[in-house]
Design a protein around this motif. Structure first.
Motif, PDB file in Angstrom:
ATOM      1  N   VAL A 298      12.901   2.897   0.414  1.00 21.58           N
ATOM      2  CA  VAL A 298      13.786   3.651   1.318  1.00 21.58           C
ATOM      3  C   VAL A 298      12.959   4.487   2.287  1.00 21.58           C
ATOM      4  CG1 VAL A 298      15.499   5.506   1.425  1.00 21.58           C
ATOM      5  CG2 VAL A 298      15.734   3.699  -0.286  1.00 21.58           C
ATOM      6  N   ILE A 299      11.911   5.136   1.787  1.00 20.81           N
ATOM      7  CA  ILE A 299      11.034   5.933   2.647  1.00 20.81           C
ATOM      8  C   ILE A 299      10.366   5.045   3.695  1.00 20.81           C
ATOM      9  CG2 ILE A 299       8.936   7.347   2.708  1.00 20.81           C
ATOM     10  CD1 ILE A 299       9.651   8.379  -0.068  1.00 20.81           C
ATOM     11  N   ILE A 300       9.884   3.884   3.271  1.00 20.77           N
ATOM     12  CA  ILE A 300       9.223   2.957   4.199  1.00 20.77           C
ATOM     13  C   ILE A 300      10.188   2.490   5.275  1.00 20.77           C
ATOM     14  CG2 ILE A 300       8.102   0.708   4.389  1.00 20.77           C
ATOM     15  CD1 ILE A 300       7.130   1.158   1.469  1.00 20.77           C
ATOM     16  N   LEU A 301      11.412   2.133   4.875  1.00 18.53           N
ATOM     17  CA  LEU A 301      12.418   1.703   5.851  1.00 18.53           C
ATOM     18  C   LEU A 301      12.747   2.824   6.829  1.00 18.53           C
ATOM     19  CD1 LEU A 301      14.818  -0.325   3.523  1.00 18.53           C
ATOM     20  CD2 LEU A 301      13.440  -1.254   5.388  1.00 18.53           C
ATOM     21  N   ALA A 302      12.818   4.055   6.324  1.00 20.49           N
ATOM     22  CA  ALA A 302      13.084   5.205   7.187  1.00 20.49           C
ATOM     23  C   ALA A 302      11.940   5.396   8.190  1.00 20.49           C
ATOM     24  CB  ALA A 302      13.269   6.467   6.344  1.00 20.49           C
TER      25      ALA A 302
ATOM     26  N   ILE B 153      13.318   1.079 -11.594  1.00 20.69           N
ATOM     27  CA  ILE B 153      14.205   0.854 -10.444  1.00 20.69           C
ATOM     28  C   ILE B 153      14.015   1.942  -9.396  1.00 20.69           C
ATOM     29  CG2 ILE B 153      16.617   0.772  -9.699  1.00 20.69           C
ATOM     30  CD1 ILE B 153      17.246  -0.509 -12.450  1.00 20.69           C
ATOM     31  N   VAL B 154      13.972   3.197  -9.847  1.00 19.07           N
ATOM     32  CA  VAL B 154      13.849   4.324  -8.918  1.00 19.07           C
ATOM     33  C   VAL B 154      12.484   4.330  -8.236  1.00 19.07           C
ATOM     34  CG1 VAL B 154      13.770   6.845  -8.735  1.00 19.07           C
ATOM     35  CG2 VAL B 154      15.528   5.751 -10.125  1.00 19.07           C
ATOM     36  N   THR B 155      11.418   4.094  -9.011  1.00 16.06           N
ATOM     37  CA  THR B 155      10.076   4.144  -8.425  1.00 16.06           C
ATOM     38  C   THR B 155       9.780   2.941  -7.530  1.00 16.06           C
ATOM     39  OG1 THR B 155       9.178   3.183 -10.486  1.00 16.06           O
ATOM     40  CG2 THR B 155       9.046   5.568 -10.227  1.00 16.06           C
ATOM     41  N   MET B 156      10.617   1.924  -7.607  1.00 14.85           N
ATOM     42  CA  MET B 156      10.490   0.802  -6.676  1.00 14.85           C
ATOM     43  C   MET B 156      11.358   1.005  -5.436  1.00 14.85           C
ATOM     44  SD  MET B 156       8.346  -1.685  -7.455  1.00 14.85           S
ATOM     45  CE  MET B 156       9.020  -3.098  -6.583  1.00 14.85           C
ATOM     46  N   THR B 157      12.586   1.485  -5.635  1.00 14.80           N
ATOM     47  CA  THR B 157      13.530   1.576  -4.517  1.00 14.80           C
ATOM     48  C   THR B 157      13.306   2.816  -3.649  1.00 14.80           C
ATOM     49  OG1 THR B 157      15.163   2.622  -5.993  1.00 14.80           O
ATOM     50  CG2 THR B 157      15.309   0.239  -5.685  1.00 14.80           C
ATOM     51  N   ALA B 158      12.985   3.958  -4.257  1.00 13.86           N
ATOM     52  CA  ALA B 158      12.796   5.189  -3.477  1.00 13.86           C
ATOM     53  C   ALA B 158      11.671   5.030  -2.444  1.00 13.86           C
ATOM     54  CB  ALA B 158      12.525   6.374  -4.405  1.00 13.86           C
ATOM     55  N   PRO B 159      10.503   4.487  -2.821  1.00 13.77           N
ATOM     56  CA  PRO B 159       9.470   4.264  -1.799  1.00 13.77           C
ATOM     57  C   PRO B 159       9.911   3.289  -0.705  1.00 13.77           C
ATOM     58  CG  PRO B 159       8.507   4.158  -3.989  1.00 13.77           C
ATOM     59  CD  PRO B 159       9.997   4.180  -4.167  1.00 13.77           C
TER      60      PRO B 159
ATOM     61  N   PHE C 166       0.825  -1.198   0.000  1.00 11.45           N
ATOM     62  CA  PHE C 166       0.000   0.000   0.000  1.00 11.45           C
ATOM     63  C   PHE C 166       0.868   1.260   0.000  1.00 11.45           C
ATOM     64  CE2 PHE C 166      -2.891   2.824   2.741  1.00 11.45           C
ATOM     65  CZ  PHE C 166      -3.473   3.408   1.616  1.00 11.45           C
ATOM     66  N   LYS C 167       1.871   1.292   0.862  1.00  9.71           N
ATOM     67  CA  LYS C 167       2.773   2.446   0.903  1.00  9.71           C
ATOM     68  C   LYS C 167       3.612   2.517  -0.365  1.00  9.71           C
ATOM     69  CE  LYS C 167       3.159   2.745   5.932  1.00  9.71           C
ATOM     70  NZ  LYS C 167       4.071   2.681   7.104  1.00  9.71           N
ATOM     71  N   LEU C 168       3.990   1.382  -0.889  1.00  6.48           N
ATOM     72  CA  LEU C 168       4.748   1.345  -2.133  1.00  6.48           C
ATOM     73  C   LEU C 168       3.953   2.033  -3.242  1.00  6.48           C
ATOM     74  CD1 LEU C 168       7.378   0.167  -3.390  1.00  6.48           C
ATOM     75  CD2 LEU C 168       6.047  -1.850  -3.991  1.00  6.48           C
ATOM     76  N   TYR C 169       2.666   1.750  -3.312  1.00  6.12           N
ATOM     77  CA  TYR C 169       1.797   2.404  -4.292  1.00  6.12           C
ATOM     78  C   TYR C 169       1.743   3.910  -4.050  1.00  6.12           C
ATOM     79  CZ  TYR C 169      -2.598   4.212  -6.111  1.00  6.12           C
ATOM     80  OH  TYR C 169      -3.539   5.003  -6.714  1.00  6.12           O
ATOM     81  N   ARG C 170       1.544   4.305  -2.808  1.00  9.25           N
ATOM     82  CA  ARG C 170       1.384   5.729  -2.486  1.00  9.25           C
ATOM     83  C   ARG C 170       2.602   6.557  -2.856  1.00  9.25           C
ATOM     84  NH1 ARG C 170       0.362   5.727   3.662  1.00  9.25           N
ATOM     85  NH2 ARG C 170       1.034   7.898   3.365  1.00  9.25           N
ATOM     86  N   TYR C 171       3.787   6.023  -2.602  1.00 17.39           N
ATOM     87  CA  TYR C 171       4.993   6.829  -2.740  1.00 17.39           C
ATOM     88  C   TYR C 171       5.672   6.735  -4.107  1.00 17.39           C
ATOM     89  CZ  TYR C 171       4.649   6.696   2.389  1.00 17.39           C
ATOM     90  OH  TYR C 171       4.217   6.788   3.681  1.00 17.39           O
ATOM     91  N   SER C 172       5.238   5.818  -4.958  1.00 18.63           N
ATOM     92  CA  SER C 172       6.023   5.485  -6.152  1.00 18.63           C
ATOM     93  C   SER C 172       5.981   6.524  -7.263  1.00 18.63           C
ATOM     94  CB  SER C 172       5.562   4.134  -6.706  1.00 18.63           C
ATOM     95  OG  SER C 172       4.194   4.202  -7.095  1.00 18.63           O
ATOM     96  N   ASP C 173       4.791   6.906  -7.715  1.00 14.82           N
ATOM     97  CA  ASP C 173       4.659   7.644  -8.973  1.00 14.82           C
ATOM     98  C   ASP C 173       5.378   8.994  -9.015  1.00 14.82           C
ATOM     99  OD1 ASP C 173       3.476   7.662 -11.678  1.00 14.82           O
ATOM    100  OD2 ASP C 173       2.411   9.415 -10.927  1.00 14.82           O
ATOM    101  N   PRO C 174       5.409   9.792  -7.936  1.00 15.24           N
ATOM    102  CA  PRO C 174       6.109  11.079  -8.028  1.00 15.24           C
ATOM    103  C   PRO C 174       7.558  10.968  -8.489  1.00 15.24           C
ATOM    104  CG  PRO C 174       4.797  11.000  -6.040  1.00 15.24           C
ATOM    105  CD  PRO C 174       4.748   9.623  -6.632  1.00 15.24           C
TER     106      PRO C 174
END
Length: 398
Positions: free
Chosen positions: A365-369, A357-363, A317-325
């Motif tokens: 990283v945010i989730i882990l943080a 790669i970026v739209t998968m990894t950046a979210p 769910f969070k992966l979806y929310r944070y990915s597209d930007p």
């Protein structure tokens, strides 16, 4: 996105949701142009992206077919699963209780992600460069969903939950049994689906009408009981699932080519009705294939115990929310700096792969943080509470 307690979670539902969201993220990495009345990818960036595609015609053709296949089922799958979760967690509760619960789970994340992630990144990447009224474009485009916001799903799902719940309670109040009630709601969903093209965009009303039928099918208890009974064979399950998807792909491509054939009037009422009927068929068929895949993954001890798989599943769910930007960030960097070989024949596929790669990894990283901060803040609060708590003597008095 689910009310089901963690102790009662069904693994294949979580994996199917994760598959749907990953497919949505993949689809988002393939668009080259976005132009709305309230912002979009700047003209110069769009021109560079299309020039890159022009140097990779085979990629362009493959990309188009791949996107067509994904578009048939990735979102119907997500709404179908939401309906299934609703049916499993269905209980007697008031409309106000449901509204509060879904507002906290869907609307608050929508507002927070829009204001503090999506809009700021898009602003920095030139999304509003051609805007004449920034506040209007943010409010209309991203808050009222009249432009381009991947978070429309949250608002649409919120309204669908409330709408379905109200209709369900009304039908039950007039002594209609559960099976008949759910059948009537599916028919209402079908009627809404055929009207969706005439609905306004404001608050994603057109999408609400389009996807309500998939949620209502998922919310039927018959749907879950049928899916539960059908499992891939224990011998060669990957071969079975792979064969299913090969057949599905061939059928979808053949149908698309048939509809777009030179001798067929795609604007005739007959073809439009046929297209809408097949949209439902492809959506359900693709959703079923994805669920089969999810069941294979959940039954595989090696995959289900993989920490990476489990982390993505639990945080989809969070992966979806944070990915597209972050798509806009990659587009901005690649078109403004000339990085990623954007003007080279392999530039287009490299660009899309980088976006994925970026739209998968950046979210992630945010989730882990967030997990790290949550755990450490809890520890700090506990230590502070212990340090300042009143001391007690051996007799238990203060």
């Amino acid at each position: 996105m689910t009310d089901t307690p963690s102790s009662k979670r069904i693994n294949w539902i979580d994996y199917a949701r994760a598959i749907s969201i990953i497919l949505i993220i993949i689809a988002h990495t393939h668009y080259l142009s976005i132009s709305t009345d309230f912002g979009g990818i700047p003209s110069q960036q769009t021109h560079i992206l299309f020039s890159a595609i022009g140097t990779s015609p085979y990629f362009h053709y493959t990309n188009k077919i791949f996107y067509e296949i994904l578009s048939t089922f990735r979102l119907p799958l997500l709404f179908l699963l939401s309906g299934i979760v609703y049916s499993l967690s269905r209980k007697k509760r008031t409309i106000s209780e449901l509204t509060r619960n879904k507002f906290r789970r869907l609307i608050i994340p929508f507002l927070f992600t829009t204001l503090f992630l999506s809009v700021p990144i898009k602003y920095l990447c030139g999304y509003f460069d051609e805007s004449t009224d920034l506040i209007r474009d943010i409010v209309c485009g991203h808050m009222l969903l009249m432009g381009n916001s991947h978070l429309w799903f949250l608002v649409t799902l919120f309204v669908i939950f409330i709408t379905y719940h109200i209709i369900d309670r009304i039908l039950k109040s007039i002594a209609i049994n559960a099976f008949a009630s759910q059948s009537i709601i599916i028919l209402i969903g079908a009627f809404m689906f055929f009207l969706s093209g005439r609905m306004p965009e404001i608050l994603a009303t057109d999408r609400l009408f389009y996807y309500f039928i998939f949620f209502s099918i998922g919310a039927s208890r018959v749907t879950f009981s049928l899916i539960e009974k059908i499992n891939p064979p224990k011998n060669h399950p990957w071969l079975t699932v792979g064969s299913y998807w090969i057949i599905f792909t061939i059928l979808v491509i053949s149908y698309r080519r048939f509809v777009s054939h030179l001798g067929i009037d795609t604007h005739s009422n007959t073809i439009l009705i046929l297209e809408q009927v097949f949209c439902i068929i492809w959506g359900l068929a693709g959703a079923y294939g994805s669920i089969l895949l999810a069941k294979v993954i959940s039954s595989s001890k090696k995959l289900s115990k993989n920490r990476a798989f489990s982390f993505v599943k639990d945080n989809s769910f969070k992966l979806y929310r944070y990915s597209d930007p972050f798509n806009y960030l990659v587009i901005y960097i690649s078109t403004s700096t000339g990085l990623m070989l954007i003007d080279h024949p392999i530039g287009a596929p490299v660009h899309c792969m980088t976006r994925l790669i970026v739209t998968m990894t950046a979210p992630l990283v945010i989730i882990l943080a967030q997990v790290y901060l949550k755990n450490n803040m809890a520890g700090i609060i506990n230590r502070t509470h212990f340090a300042f708590s009143p001391k007690r003597n051996s007799s238990g008095t203060k």
